[in-house]
Design a protein around this motif. Structure first.
Motif, PDB file in Angstrom:
ATOM      1  N   VAL A 143       0.832  -1.160   0.013  1.00 43.46           N
ATOM      2  CA  VAL A 143       0.015  -0.042   0.074  1.00 43.46           C
ATOM      3  C   VAL A 143       1.039   1.222  -0.071  1.00 43.46           C
ATOM      4  CG1 VAL A 143      -1.820   1.214   1.311  1.00 43.46           C
ATOM      5  CG2 VAL A 143      -1.809  -1.141   0.950  1.00 43.46           C
ATOM      6  N   LYS A 144       1.564   1.162   0.723  1.00 40.50           N
ATOM      7  CA  LYS A 144       2.720   2.403   0.908  1.00 40.50           C
ATOM      8  C   LYS A 144       3.650   2.549  -0.144  1.00 40.50           C
ATOM      9  CE  LYS A 144       2.955   1.590   5.871  1.00 40.50           C
ATOM     10  NZ  LYS A 144       3.582   0.807   6.914  1.00 40.50           N
ATOM     11  N   LEU A 145       3.979   1.501  -0.924  1.00 38.88           N
ATOM     12  CA  LEU A 145       4.813   1.447  -2.223  1.00 38.88           C
ATOM     13  C   LEU A 145       3.826   1.974  -3.303  1.00 38.88           C
ATOM     14  CD1 LEU A 145       7.323   0.842  -4.071  1.00 38.88           C
ATOM     15  CD2 LEU A 145       6.375  -1.396  -4.259  1.00 38.88           C
ATOM     16  N   LEU A 146       2.493   1.848  -3.244  1.00 39.51           N
ATOM     17  CA  LEU A 146       1.774   2.370  -4.159  1.00 39.51           C
ATOM     18  C   LEU A 146       1.775   3.968  -4.004  1.00 39.51           C
ATOM     19  CD1 LEU A 146      -1.345  -0.117  -4.586  1.00 39.51           C
ATOM     20  CD2 LEU A 146       0.127   0.698  -6.449  1.00 39.51           C
ATOM     21  N   GLY A 147       1.667   4.165  -2.978  1.00 37.06           N
ATOM     22  CA  GLY A 147       1.590   5.896  -2.831  1.00 37.06           C
ATOM     23  C   GLY A 147       2.779   6.495  -3.187  1.00 37.06           C
ATOM     24  N   LEU A 148       4.012   5.861  -3.206  1.00 38.12           N
ATOM     25  CA  LEU A 148       5.225   6.449  -3.652  1.00 38.12           C
ATOM     26  C   LEU A 148       5.229   6.473  -5.283  1.00 38.12           C
ATOM     27  CD1 LEU A 148       8.354   7.090  -3.605  1.00 38.12           C
ATOM     28  CD2 LEU A 148       8.850   4.574  -3.124  1.00 38.12           C
ATOM     29  N   ILE A 149       4.936   5.179  -5.602  1.00 40.47           N
ATOM     30  CA  ILE A 149       4.631   5.027  -7.211  1.00 40.47           C
ATOM     31  C   ILE A 149       3.709   5.981  -7.659  1.00 40.47           C
ATOM     32  CG2 ILE A 149       3.867   3.503  -8.969  1.00 40.47           C
ATOM     33  CD1 ILE A 149       5.110   1.262  -7.438  1.00 40.47           C
ATOM     34  N   GLY A 150       2.481   6.296  -6.972  1.00 46.71           N
ATOM     35  CA  GLY A 150       1.606   7.315  -7.540  1.00 46.71           C
ATOM     36  C   GLY A 150       2.284   8.844  -7.606  1.00 46.71           C
ATOM     37  N   LEU A 151       2.958   8.848  -6.502  1.00 51.09           N
ATOM     38  CA  LEU A 151       3.710  10.203  -6.416  1.00 51.09           C
ATOM     39  C   LEU A 151       4.758  10.371  -7.625  1.00 51.09           C
ATOM     40  CD1 LEU A 151       4.379  12.878  -4.781  1.00 51.09           C
ATOM     41  CD2 LEU A 151       6.307  11.507  -3.626  1.00 51.09           C
ATOM     42  N   VAL A 152       5.427   9.551  -7.782  1.00 58.40           N
ATOM     43  CA  VAL A 152       6.556   9.623  -8.852  1.00 58.40           C
ATOM     44  C   VAL A 152       5.952   9.662 -10.391  1.00 58.40           C
ATOM     45  CG1 VAL A 152       8.347   8.234  -9.970  1.00 58.40           C
ATOM     46  CG2 VAL A 152       8.366   8.295  -7.636  1.00 58.40           C
ATOM     47  N   LEU A 153       4.927   8.656 -10.617  1.00 59.80           N
ATOM     48  CA  LEU A 153       4.200   8.610 -11.784  1.00 59.80           C
ATOM     49  C   LEU A 153       3.257   9.761 -12.029  1.00 59.80           C
ATOM     50  CD1 LEU A 153       3.495   4.829 -12.532  1.00 59.80           C
ATOM     51  CD2 LEU A 153       5.479   6.289 -13.232  1.00 59.80           C
ATOM     52  N   GLY A 164       1.612   2.406 -15.543  1.00 62.92           N
ATOM     53  CA  GLY A 164       2.449   1.688 -14.714  1.00 62.92           C
ATOM     54  C   GLY A 164       1.865   0.696 -13.652  1.00 62.92           C
ATOM     55  N   VAL A 165       0.715   0.969 -13.230  1.00 63.53           N
ATOM     56  CA  VAL A 165      -0.041   0.041 -12.257  1.00 63.53           C
ATOM     57  C   VAL A 165      -0.536  -1.314 -13.164  1.00 63.53           C
ATOM     58  CG1 VAL A 165      -1.995  -0.300 -10.861  1.00 63.53           C
ATOM     59  CG2 VAL A 165      -0.859   1.760 -10.650  1.00 63.53           C
ATOM     60  N   PHE A 166      -1.223  -0.787 -14.300  1.00 57.06           N
ATOM     61  CA  PHE A 166      -1.446  -2.066 -15.278  1.00 57.06           C
ATOM     62  C   PHE A 166      -0.416  -2.826 -15.621  1.00 57.06           C
ATOM     63  CE2 PHE A 166      -2.257  -3.704 -19.647  1.00 57.06           C
ATOM     64  CZ  PHE A 166      -3.103  -4.528 -19.355  1.00 57.06           C
ATOM     65  N   ALA A 167       0.858  -2.242 -15.922  1.00 53.22           N
ATOM     66  CA  ALA A 167       1.983  -3.014 -16.427  1.00 53.22           C
ATOM     67  C   ALA A 167       2.401  -3.871 -15.162  1.00 53.22           C
ATOM     68  CB  ALA A 167       2.999  -1.833 -16.928  1.00 53.22           C
ATOM     69  N   GLY A 168       2.496  -3.261 -13.992  1.00 62.73           N
ATOM     70  CA  GLY A 168       3.014  -3.946 -13.107  1.00 62.73           C
ATOM     71  C   GLY A 168       1.878  -5.247 -12.508  1.00 62.73           C
ATOM     72  N   LEU A 169       0.903  -4.987 -12.619  1.00 64.29           N
ATOM     73  CA  LEU A 169      -0.054  -6.115 -12.238  1.00 64.29           C
ATOM     74  C   LEU A 169       0.208  -7.156 -13.447  1.00 64.29           C
ATOM     75  CD1 LEU A 169      -3.474  -4.203 -11.284  1.00 64.29           C
ATOM     76  CD2 LEU A 169      -1.733  -5.380  -9.890  1.00 64.29           C
ATOM     77  N   LEU A 170       0.168  -6.789 -14.634  1.00 62.96           N
ATOM     78  CA  LEU A 170       0.554  -7.743 -15.836  1.00 62.96           C
ATOM     79  C   LEU A 170       1.649  -8.391 -15.768  1.00 62.96           C
ATOM     80  CD1 LEU A 170      -0.248  -8.948 -18.400  1.00 62.96           C
ATOM     81  CD2 LEU A 170       0.603  -6.932 -19.516  1.00 62.96           C
ATOM     82  N   THR A 201       6.474   0.674 -13.068  1.00 66.78           N
ATOM     83  CA  THR A 201       6.619   1.917 -13.138  1.00 66.78           C
ATOM     84  C   THR A 201       7.657   2.537 -14.172  1.00 66.78           C
ATOM     85  OG1 THR A 201       6.268   1.778 -10.610  1.00 66.78           O
ATOM     86  CG2 THR A 201       7.510   3.686 -11.551  1.00 66.78           C
ATOM     87  N   TYR A 202       8.679   1.540 -14.008  1.00 64.31           N
ATOM     88  CA  TYR A 202       9.770   1.863 -15.276  1.00 64.31           C
ATOM     89  C   TYR A 202       9.223   1.740 -16.584  1.00 64.31           C
ATOM     90  CZ  TYR A 202      13.674   3.178 -11.780  1.00 64.31           C
ATOM     91  OH  TYR A 202      14.301   3.786 -11.122  1.00 64.31           O
ATOM     92  N   VAL A 203       8.231   0.913 -16.685  1.00 64.53           N
ATOM     93  CA  VAL A 203       7.763   0.779 -17.968  1.00 64.53           C
ATOM     94  C   VAL A 203       7.079   2.013 -18.377  1.00 64.53           C
ATOM     95  CG1 VAL A 203       5.911  -0.416 -19.719  1.00 64.53           C
ATOM     96  CG2 VAL A 203       7.632  -1.897 -18.165  1.00 64.53           C
ATOM     97  N   ALA A 204       6.180   2.669 -17.364  1.00 66.73           N
ATOM     98  CA  ALA A 204       5.459   3.728 -17.710  1.00 66.73           C
ATOM     99  C   ALA A 204       6.402   4.983 -17.927  1.00 66.73           C
ATOM    100  CB  ALA A 204       4.382   3.887 -16.448  1.00 66.73           C
ATOM    101  N   LEU A 205       7.336   5.097 -17.041  1.00 61.48           N
ATOM    102  CA  LEU A 205       8.301   6.111 -17.092  1.00 61.48           C
ATOM    103  C   LEU A 205       9.021   6.279 -18.387  1.00 61.48           C
ATOM    104  CD1 LEU A 205       9.857   6.288 -13.567  1.00 61.48           C
ATOM    105  CD2 LEU A 205       8.563   7.906 -14.562  1.00 61.48           C
TER     106      LEU A 205
END
Length: 211
Positions: A143-153, A164-170, A201-205
């Motif tokens: 949950v906390k990691l998602l917060g960090l990823i949301g901030l970055v993306l 990023g979230v979709f790519a991570g789940l996939l 996250t890196y895919v989206a970035l």
């Protein structure tokens, strides 16, 4: 500049490897094996070195560089012990947020900063809801990691966050299927969500990187 950041990441590799092992084992005296040190050095060089490419020539590059080092440690700890330690996530959130404030003040726009904060909060709330639905499959660290990823993306756009979230789940789903096909996991095997979320996250970035 890319080579400079990559060199910094490479130099930090041995220390990041030691931090990873100590957090994973909860043993402050633990030492990483040579193979782990080598792998961590390569991953750190790639993650930190990618920051100028992904952010461009602006202060936000420092946020992505810090995020890269944190990502290497978080992924390593999660794979080893299924934990995402707050000692890594919280400083990453604080540093990334502070750098993005500077980035908005120097380069702008302020709207991107507000979107990043909103995206971080939204991703955190989404993760909290997912944990309430499936507490055994989604931990507090995720949950906390998602917060960090949301901030970055989020700084780059809502579509980037969704990508990023979709790519991570996939990536996570494909990785689980591969492990099951190899006989190394079953339907009830606990899976580390951190590494695929970070990979996504890196895919989206990369897709949103300035040309």
């Amino acid at each position: 500049m890319t080579w400079l950041f990559a060199a910094v990441g490479l130099a930090l590799g041995p220390w990041l490897a030691a931090v990873t092992v100590r957090l994973a084992t909860r043993d402050p005296a633990a030492r990483p094996a040579p193979a782990r040190v080598l792998l961590t050095c390569l991953l750190s060089a790639a993650a930190v070195g990618a920051a100028p490419v992904l952010a461009g020539d602006r202060p936000a590059v420092l946020a992505l560089a810090w995020f890269g080092g944190a990502a290497v440690v978080l992924a390593g700890v999660d794979l080893a012990s299924h934990r995402l330690p707050d000692r890594v996530t919280f400083p990453a959130v604080a540093v990334c947020a502070a750098v993005l404030v500077v980035d908005a003040a120097v380069v702008g726009p302020w709207g991107a900063l507000l979107r990043a904060v909103a995206a971080g909060a939204g991703a955190y709330l989404l993760g909290t809801a997912a944990r309430l639905v499936q507490p055994r499959g989604f931990g507090g660290g995720d949950v906390k990691l998602l917060g960090l990823i949301g901030l970055v993306l989020g700084r780059s756009g809502w579509d980037v966050l969704l990508t990023g979230v979709f790519a991570g789940l996939l990536i996570g789903a494909l990785g689980s299927l591969l492990l099951m096909a190899l006989g190394r996991a079953g339907w009830r095997t606990a899976v580390a969500f951190g590494p695929p979320l970070l990979a996504g996250t890196y895919v989206a970035l990369a897709l949103a990187a300035p040309s």
